[in-house]
Design an enzyme around this catalytic site. Structure first.
Site, PDB file in Angstrom:
ATOM      1  N   LYS A  91      43.423  30.611  49.980  1.00  0.00           N
ATOM      2  CA  LYS A  91      45.136  30.127  49.586  1.00  0.00           C
ATOM      3  C   LYS A  91      45.932  31.161  48.944  1.00  0.00           C
ATOM      4  O   LYS A  91      46.956  31.865  49.439  1.00  0.00           O
ATOM      5  CB  LYS A  91      45.202  28.741  49.030  1.00  0.00           C
ATOM      6  N   GLU A 113      54.880  23.194  48.504  1.00  0.00           N
ATOM      7  CA  GLU A 113      54.704  21.688  48.730  1.00  0.00           C
ATOM      8  C   GLU A 113      52.810  21.746  48.462  1.00  0.00           C
ATOM      9  O   GLU A 113      52.013  22.502  48.446  1.00  0.00           O
ATOM     10  CB  GLU A 113      54.512  20.823  50.191  1.00  0.00           C
ATOM     11  N   SER A 379      35.730  28.838  53.145  1.00  0.00           N
ATOM     12  CA  SER A 379      36.698  28.584  52.456  1.00  0.00           C
ATOM     13  C   SER A 379      37.144  28.750  50.787  1.00  0.00           C
ATOM     14  O   SER A 379      38.284  29.155  50.617  1.00  0.00           O
ATOM     15  CB  SER A 379      37.607  27.667  53.050  1.00  0.00           C
TER      16      SER A 379
END
Ligand SMILES: *Cc1c(COP(=O)(O)O)cnc(C)c1O
Length: 401
Positions: A91, A113, A379
């Site tokens: 991310k 968010e 990930s």
């Protein structure tokens, strides 16, 4: 073969995507649409972005040949180690890119968010780095469930805003972030955490994450003398890590794409997040996508053991890949993901995030040839999921590992 990478002028991948936004955001989104490509493709942006990816995030992330897993599954398995990035997942690639863009657009304030808190932590991290005020919207229930990430964000100087509406989870946090954006469109940049939201967000996030497949190409060339795999495997929540891992292979038909969405307790139950397979087309958070909804269009709350995969929809890029058959999509249930997490841990000494465990659980569902080169995107790392893993450790079949 058609182009699976690019959207049309209006931000559609096939029939999915677009920008369904309230009037008040029109100018802001239009400005972003007109400027994002020229900024992120510019030499000065690329220079700054790649310097941070290298020295701050720790890129390139390794492409690791997993010997014991390869033997077990009868293939040549390479793991793309996004778990080794600063803050523990992919991310950060996106958060850094969007924050740099926000600065160049003259924005003074960041909102985001977050569900499990991973995107919130990545955004709060980048805002500390760039000295920008940051407010993170988070469902009140998630604030309770993800206490450590809440404290991380606060320590980083971000304001965590608990959202009390709806089911008090990610969808409600996103609604509230959009509301804030509507009130402050001129000075506020909304950093969206996945390949979702109105155009140009899905395309922008996919491009920022595409550094993953850019690296996979030259890393494979080094390992095997060929710059593409036979298979690429990833998990899908909103779709950003998968988008990054497949981006530069989308139009190479020799590469088979297999994606894992969260089956939860099973696609046939009402406790699932398999929105590509059981969802219907509708509009959520500015985009036409496949989502879980009732016959009259109310969002059905998704369920998965993994907080990062329980978004009620999937981004438009992946909806199109699924509908056209370019990607094969399989549901992975909670118990399968847990088993896969312990297997990777015991065979390779890597504790994966629960989300990534869904991608790993694709392996026993596949039939490979010995020489098939398989790249699987890990990930994120599993530190955040330790409590869940411990709570389920007695359900694991250790003899099968
Ligand atoms: C958030 C998250 C995901 C799911 O989001 P995508 O946008 O689908 O990638 C997957 N893995 C990890 C580790 C995450 O934190």
């Amino acid at each position: 073969m058609r182009d699976f990478q690019q959207t049309d002028q209006n931000g559609f991948y096939g029939s999915f995507g677009g920008a369904y936004i309230p009037e008040i955001l029109y100018k802001t989104v239009e400005n972003l649409k007109e400027s994002y490509l020229s900024v992120i493709e510019s030499e000065s942006f690329k220079k700054e972005y790649h310097a941070l990816l290298k020295d701050y995030v720790g890129r390139p992330s390794p492409l690791y040949y997993a010997k014991r897993m390869s033997e077990k599954y009868g293939c040549q398995l390479y793991l793309k180690r996004e778990d080794l990035n600063h803050t523990g997942a992919h991310k950060i690639n996106n958060a850094i890119g969007q924050a740099l863009l926000a600065k160049r657009l003259g924005k003074k304030r960041i909102i985001a968010e977050t569900g499990a808190g991973q995107h919130g932590v990545a955004t709060a991290t980048v805002c500390a780095l760039m000295n920008m005020p940051c407010r993170v919207y988070m469902g009140a229930l998630d604030v309770e469930r993800q206490h450590v990430n809440v404290e991380r964000m606060r320590m980083l100087g971000a304001e965590v805003f608990p959202v009390q509406s709806g089911n008090k989870t990610l969808k409600d946090a996103t609604n509230e972030a959009i509301r804030d954006w509507c009130c402050h469109p001129a000075d506020t940049f909304y950093i969206i955490g996945s390949t979702v939201g109105p155009h140009p967000y899905p395309d922008m996030v996919a491009r920022l994450q595409s550094v993953i497949s850019e690296e996979i190409k030259w890393q494979l060339e080094e390992h095997i003398g060929r710059d593409y795999p036979d298979y690429i495997l990833a998990c899908v929540g909103g779709g950003s890590n998968a988008a990054g891992a497949i981006y530069h292979f989308l139009n190479n038909e020799k590469v088979r794409i297999v994606l894992a969405e969260a089956g939860g307790l099973g696609m046939e139950t009402d406790k699932t997040a398999a929105s590509l397979q059981i969802g219907t087309t509708g509009i959520l958070h500015g985009s036409r996508i496949k989502l879980m909804q009732t016959a009259d269009g109310q969002i059905v709350e998704p369920y998965s053991i993994s907080a990062g995969l329980d978004y009620p929809g999937t981004g438009p890029l992946h909806c199109n890949l699924y509908e056209t058959g370019r990607a094969k999509v399989l549901a992975v249930n909670d118990d399968e993901a847990l088993q896969a997490a312990f297997e990777l841990t015991r065979l390779e000494g890597i504790i994966p995030a629960l989300e990534s465990s869904h991608a790993l659980a694709l392996l026993p569902k596949m039939k490979f040839k010995k020489d098939d080169v398989v790249v699987l995107n890990v990930s994120g790392r599993g530190d955040k999921d330790l409590n869940t893993y411990l709570a389920h450790k007695d359900e694991i079949d250790y003899d099968k590992i």
